[in-house]
Design an enzyme around this catalytic site. Structure first.
Site, PDB file in Angstrom:
ATOM      1  N   PRO A  90      36.760  36.246  38.365  1.00  0.00           N
ATOM      2  CA  PRO A  90      38.052  35.845  38.903  1.00  0.00           C
ATOM      3  C   PRO A  90      39.184  35.876  37.902  1.00  0.00           C
ATOM      4  CG  PRO A  90      36.573  33.960  38.691  1.00  0.00           C
ATOM      5  CD  PRO A  90      35.914  35.116  38.041  1.00  0.00           C
ATOM      6  N   GLU A  91      40.181  36.662  38.219  1.00  0.00           N
ATOM      7  CA  GLU A  91      41.473  36.539  37.550  1.00  0.00           C
ATOM      8  C   GLU A  91      42.412  35.916  38.570  1.00  0.00           C
ATOM      9  OE1 GLU A  91      42.718  40.037  35.400  1.00  0.00           O
ATOM     10  OE2 GLU A  91      40.657  40.698  35.145  1.00  0.00           O
TER      11      GLU A  91
END
Length: 283
Positions: A2-3
């Site tokens: 996850p960014e």
DNA sequence: ATGGGGGCCTGCCGGC
DNA sequence: TGCCGGCAGGCCCCCA
């Protein structure tokens, strides 16, 4: 994985089961993730209702009516699964416990939210809603790339004189909060800037151009995630990360995606992390 | 002060 | 098939 865009996608997926909803039971299966959980975490959450669900950088923040905010970070491998709720017209039955299910939230609505994180680089904490900067992780964060305080003047100033490669500078959460390895690579590709270029040596014009490029890369990814979220109907209820087509990330050896460029994507290692770029059109 | 490298964990994939 | 090294999208800490 996850960014910022993935975290925002997860936040949006959580909204219907969290906001204005009440925790009935919280199950904590181990004492820690990356750090120990706060004392009595389960008891402090159980019985509270979520007033608002926010995101800051890669952190999901649930403001509870107890005056505390539940902070969730997905780390590298954190995933959230929602069952027992009707979402987008699909009902997901509860599923058997999986390996690495570390925290389980059962809501009074019947929804169950499971936090699963094999590598345990994720985190959870309870912080004061009124004084969130007491949380060191949040205090040090730079501006939100999609917010008003991230603009050309800011970035020019922030990068001025920096001797670190632009790649490292953009990964530095104190300079800009929420970018990770993928979107830095993609933004630099679009900007035609080599990841090896020292941050302070990038021309002012190109730094200015980088601002809308970063915004666009993130917004497109959120849009893409949002659309896949509307459609998602996985039987297990996992908030799936969208499949996204990257132009350089993980494309080592492939031809450059830029029209008219005859270069090919190269992989190098900077600060221990892979950088993908086209040496021909990124200078 | 600032930048680079190590370390935290588990899982997966490719090569032998 | 099995084993092993390398790699993974994050981030803190230590050291020069």
């Amino acid at each position: 994985m996850p960014e910022l865009p993935e975290v925002e996608t997860v936040r949006r997926g959580l909204e219907p089961v969290f906001v204005k909803q009440t925790f009935e039971k919280v199950t904590v299966n181990r004492p820690d993730l990356r750090w120990p959980f706060p004392d009595n975490m389960a008891d402090r959450i159980a019985g509270t209702t979520v007033n608002a669900l926010r995101r800051r950088s890669k952190y999901i923040l649930a403001d509870l009516d107890s005056g505390e905010t539940l902070l969730i970070h997905l780390g590298m491998s954190g995933r959230i699964q929602i069952t027992g709720a009707t979402l987008g017209g699909f009902y997901h039955d509860h599923v058997a416990a999986q390996k690495h299910d570390h925290v389980i939230f059962d809501m009074t609505s019947g929804a169950r939210i499971v936090f699963n994180d094999p590598r345990r680089f994720g985190a959870m904490d309870l912080i004061s809603t009124a004084d969130q900067n007491a949380q060191l992780l949040l205090r040090k964060l730079g501006p939100e790339p999609l917010g008003n305080t991230f603009h050309a003047d800011y970035l020019v100033e922030a990068l001025a004189g920096k001797k670190t490669p632009i790649k490292s500078a953009l990964l530095d959460q104190r300079i800009i909060a929420g970018l990770g390895n993928i979107y830095v690579c993609e933004a630099l590709f679009r900007a035609g800037i080599s990841p090896e270029k020292l941050a302070g040596k990038v021309s002012k014009a190109r730094v200015i151009a980088l601002v809308p490029i970063i915004r666009n890369v993130l917004e497109e990814a959120i849009e893409s995630g949002g659309s896949s979220l509307r459609d998602y109907r996985q039987a297990d209820g996992e908030l799936g990360y969208f499949q996204h087509s990257f132009q350089v990330y993980d494309r080592e050896g492939k031809e450059c995606a830029k029209a008219g460029c005859s270069g090919s994507v190269k992989r190098i290692v900077q600060s221990g992390r892979s950088s993908f770029f086209c040496p021909k059109c990124q200078r």
